[in-house]
Motif scaffolding. Structure first.
Motif, PDB file in Angstrom:
ATOM      1  N   SER A  15       0.854  -1.187   0.000  1.00  0.00           N
ATOM      2  CA  SER A  15       0.000   0.000   0.000  1.00  0.00           C
ATOM      3  C   SER A  15       0.887   1.233   0.000  1.00  0.00           C
ATOM      4  O   SER A  15       1.735   1.392   0.886  1.00  0.00           O
ATOM      5  N   ASN A  16       0.720   2.108  -0.984  1.00  0.00           N
ATOM      6  CA  ASN A  16       1.493   3.340  -1.036  1.00  0.00           C
ATOM      7  C   ASN A  16       0.991   4.294   0.027  1.00  0.00           C
ATOM      8  O   ASN A  16      -0.207   4.547   0.125  1.00  0.00           O
ATOM      9  N   LEU A  91      -3.870  -2.760   8.402  1.00  0.00           N
ATOM     10  CA  LEU A  91      -4.940  -1.808   8.097  1.00  0.00           C
ATOM     11  C   LEU A  91      -4.958  -0.624   9.057  1.00  0.00           C
ATOM     12  O   LEU A  91      -5.371   0.467   8.686  1.00  0.00           O
ATOM     13  N   ARG A  92      -4.509  -0.832  10.297  1.00  0.00           N
ATOM     14  CA  ARG A  92      -4.448   0.273  11.255  1.00  0.00           C
ATOM     15  C   ARG A  92      -3.449   1.336  10.818  1.00  0.00           C
ATOM     16  O   ARG A  92      -3.582   2.499  11.171  1.00  0.00           O
ATOM     17  N   HIS A  93      -2.427   0.934  10.071  1.00  0.00           N
ATOM     18  CA  HIS A  93      -1.360   1.866   9.707  1.00  0.00           C
ATOM     19  C   HIS A  93      -1.410   2.315   8.253  1.00  0.00           C
ATOM     20  O   HIS A  93      -0.571   3.089   7.820  1.00  0.00           O
ATOM     21  N   VAL A  94      -2.377   1.826   7.515  1.00  0.00           N
ATOM     22  CA  VAL A  94      -2.576   2.292   6.145  1.00  0.00           C
ATOM     23  C   VAL A  94      -3.858   3.106   6.144  1.00  0.00           C
ATOM     24  O   VAL A  94      -4.942   2.564   6.341  1.00  0.00           O
ATOM     25  N   PRO A  95      -3.755   4.427   5.946  1.00  0.00           N
ATOM     26  CA  PRO A  95      -4.970   5.243   5.972  1.00  0.00           C
ATOM     27  C   PRO A  95      -5.905   4.888   4.822  1.00  0.00           C
ATOM     28  O   PRO A  95      -5.456   4.486   3.752  1.00  0.00           O
ATOM     29  N   THR A  96      -7.194   5.037   5.078  1.00  0.00           N
ATOM     30  CA  THR A  96      -8.164   4.771   4.019  1.00  0.00           C
ATOM     31  C   THR A  96      -8.049   5.876   2.973  1.00  0.00           C
ATOM     32  O   THR A  96      -7.862   7.045   3.319  1.00  0.00           O
ATOM     33  N   PRO A  97      -8.131   5.507   1.711  1.00  0.00           N
ATOM     34  CA  PRO A  97      -7.995   6.533   0.680  1.00  0.00           C
ATOM     35  C   PRO A  97      -9.141   7.530   0.730  1.00  0.00           C
ATOM     36  O   PRO A  97     -10.273   7.174   1.035  1.00  0.00           O
TER      37      PRO A  97
END
Length: 137
Positions: A15-16, A91-97
């Motif tokens: 995930s970018n 998922l906690r560390h990848v912000p939702t787009p």
């Protein structure tokens, strides 16, 4: 190692992101930019990076995971985690787009309002007037 071949051989999708993180190495800490993150590793960027093969601890918020620097190219480095992240931790560390904003405008039409009488006369004259001189005139 060619980075394009690495992307083709990855087991997990990355995930970018553009977040801050910390790398701990031999008792010292290095602030880095986190460029992408997956369950198996991360791409970080900094002016001061550890050498290839260095054992590190990667920290981002409450996430702390041991890993190893796999490659270093200029100001970027690839980290492989010793234990894969769970989907919940990832998922906690990848912000939702953010939703893409649709433009709220329309191109004006060719006839946005009726022509005035003087505009009609000017258009009629322009339409029948040749763009160049007629030979013999």
């Amino acid at each position: 190692m060619d980075e394009s071949s690495q992307a083709q051989n990855r087991r997990e999708r990355r995930s970018n992101v553009l977040l801050t993180a910390v790398i701990e190495l031999s008792g010292r800490t290095l602030d880095v930019k986190l460029r992408n993150l997956s369950a198996d590793g991360a791409l970080v960027e900094s002016d001061c990076l550890p050498v290839e093969g260095a054992e590190i601890r990667f920290k981002r918020g409450d996430l702390i995971v041991a890993g190893k620097v796999i490659w270093v190219r200029g100001t970027r480095a690839g980290i492989n985690f010793h234990t894969p992240l769970t989907p919940e931790a990832l998922l906690r560390h990848v912000p939702t787009p953010r939703p893409r904003v649709a433009p709220d405008f329309r191109r004006p039409g060719l006839a946005s309002r009726p022509l005035s009488p003087s505009e009609k006369i000017a258009a009629a004259r322009w339409a029948v007037t040749p763009a160049h001189d007629v030979p013999g005139e």
